[in-house]
Design an enzyme around this catalytic site. Sequence first.
Site, PDB file in Angstrom:
ATOM      1  N   HIS A  17       1.036  -1.115  -0.144  1.00 37.87           N
ATOM      2  CA  HIS A  17       0.435  -0.400   0.464  1.00 37.87           C
ATOM      3  C   HIS A  17       0.991   1.195  -0.345  1.00 37.87           C
ATOM      4  CE1 HIS A  17      -2.985  -2.646   2.418  1.00 37.87           C
ATOM      5  NE2 HIS A  17      -3.588  -2.622   1.009  1.00 37.87           N
ATOM      6  N   LYS A  41     -17.023  -6.411   7.209  1.00 35.65           N
ATOM      7  CA  LYS A  41     -15.604  -7.337   7.451  1.00 35.65           C
ATOM      8  C   LYS A  41     -14.939  -7.862   8.318  1.00 35.65           C
ATOM      9  CE  LYS A  41     -14.170  -7.163   3.018  1.00 35.65           C
ATOM     10  NZ  LYS A  41     -12.898  -6.204   1.861  1.00 35.65           N
ATOM     11  N   ARG A  90      -2.522  -6.266  -8.025  1.00 33.52           N
ATOM     12  CA  ARG A  90      -0.634  -7.169  -8.166  1.00 33.52           C
ATOM     13  C   ARG A  90      -1.116  -8.182  -8.823  1.00 33.52           C
ATOM     14  NH1 ARG A  90      -3.148  -7.740  -2.431  1.00 33.52           N
ATOM     15  NH2 ARG A  90      -4.855  -8.377  -3.812  1.00 33.52           N
ATOM     16  N   SER A 128      -3.595  -7.297   3.180  1.00 34.98           N
ATOM     17  CA  SER A 128      -3.166  -7.665   4.484  1.00 34.98           C
ATOM     18  C   SER A 128      -3.569  -8.903   5.204  1.00 34.98           C
ATOM     19  CB  SER A 128      -4.461  -6.466   4.569  1.00 34.98           C
ATOM     20  OG  SER A 128      -3.739  -5.127   4.361  1.00 34.98           O
TER      21      SER A 128
HETATM   22  O1  PNS Z   1      -8.702  -2.772   0.425  1.00 33.40           O
HETATM   23  P1  PNS Z   1     -10.399  -3.532  -0.640  1.00 33.40           P
HETATM   24  O2  PNS Z   1     -10.748  -4.214   0.721  1.00 33.40           O
HETATM   25  O3  PNS Z   1      -9.792  -4.556  -1.625  1.00 33.40           O
HETATM   26  O4  PNS Z   1     -10.974  -1.944  -0.941  1.00 33.40           O
HETATM   27  C1  PNS Z   1     -11.967  -2.085  -1.539  1.00 33.40           C
HETATM   28  C2  PNS Z   1     -13.339  -1.022  -1.677  1.00 33.40           C
HETATM   29  C3  PNS Z   1     -13.222  -0.428  -0.413  1.00 33.40           C
HETATM   30  C4  PNS Z   1     -12.025   0.106  -2.841  1.00 33.40           C
HETATM   31  C5  PNS Z   1     -14.319  -1.393  -1.946  1.00 33.40           C
HETATM   32  O5  PNS Z   1     -14.900  -2.022  -1.591  1.00 33.40           O
HETATM   33  C6  PNS Z   1     -15.582   0.083  -1.998  1.00 33.40           C
HETATM   34  O6  PNS Z   1     -14.715   1.128  -2.148  1.00 33.40           O
HETATM   35  N1  PNS Z   1     -16.072   0.234  -1.117  1.00 33.40           N
HETATM   36  C7  PNS Z   1     -17.271   1.096  -1.120  1.00 33.40           C
HETATM   37  C8  PNS Z   1     -19.050   0.378  -1.499  1.00 33.40           C
HETATM   38  C9  PNS Z   1     -18.640   0.581  -2.575  1.00 33.40           C
HETATM   39  O7  PNS Z   1     -19.080   1.853  -3.416  1.00 33.40           O
HETATM   40  N2  PNS Z   1     -18.988   0.138  -3.626  1.00 33.40           N
HETATM   41  C10 PNS Z   1     -19.137  -0.310  -5.350  1.00 33.40           C
HETATM   42  C11 PNS Z   1     -17.990  -0.483  -5.985  1.00 33.40           C
HETATM   43  S1  PNS Z   1     -18.234  -0.865  -7.085  1.00 33.40           S
END
Ligand code: PNS
Length: 164
Positions: A17, A41, A90, A128
């Site tokens: 990150h 989560k 990645r 993570s």
């Molecule tokens: O590090 P992560 O858990 O892969 O991040 C995922 C994240 C936070 C980018 C995604 O879950 C997100 O944007 N969540 C907010 C809700 C949202 O906007 N969902 C629609 C996106 S398709």
Amino acid sequence: MTKAIYPGSFDPVTFGHLDIIERASKVVDYLIVGVLNNSSKNPLFSVEERVAMLQEVTSHLPNVEVQSFGGLLVDFAKQSDASVIVRGLRAITDFEYELQMSQTNRKIAPNIDTVFFTTNLKYAYLSSSIVKEVAMYNGKIDEFVPPVIVSHIREKIDQCGSNK
Ligand code: PNS
């Protein structure tokens, strides 16, 4: 001025990150690291702890700010006046999920674009979840996260163990 959001769970922040944050902060004028407040989560660290840890490891970057958010990412981007979403890729396994997310986001917010950074090969395997798994079993994690984060993870795991 280009303002971008780098969103994620960051439970906890890793060298992978941090590499993306450092590189993205050179490309955009201002970068907001957005920490998702995702109670569903069941994260190891609270959102406040994740924000504080990110602040510790990004304090050398003057154009980087860390904030938490809930709800839709594109709404957070709009409220923050950001027109770009930054994500790291990645491996090919990330692609399908990232493509779906970026296309959905663009459908609901056509003025916000997602920009992908390919992860430094040194950290291509890192996540993570892997860090937490290794730490739970007392493995060495100092090649995965900054020293200050190693201490936070150890403390948290000790706390969780003593609460059992
Ligand atoms: O590090 P992560 O858990 O892969 O991040 C995922 C994240 C936070 C980018 C995604 O879950 C997100 O944007 N969540 C907010 C809700 C949202 O906007 N969902 C629609 C996106 S398709």
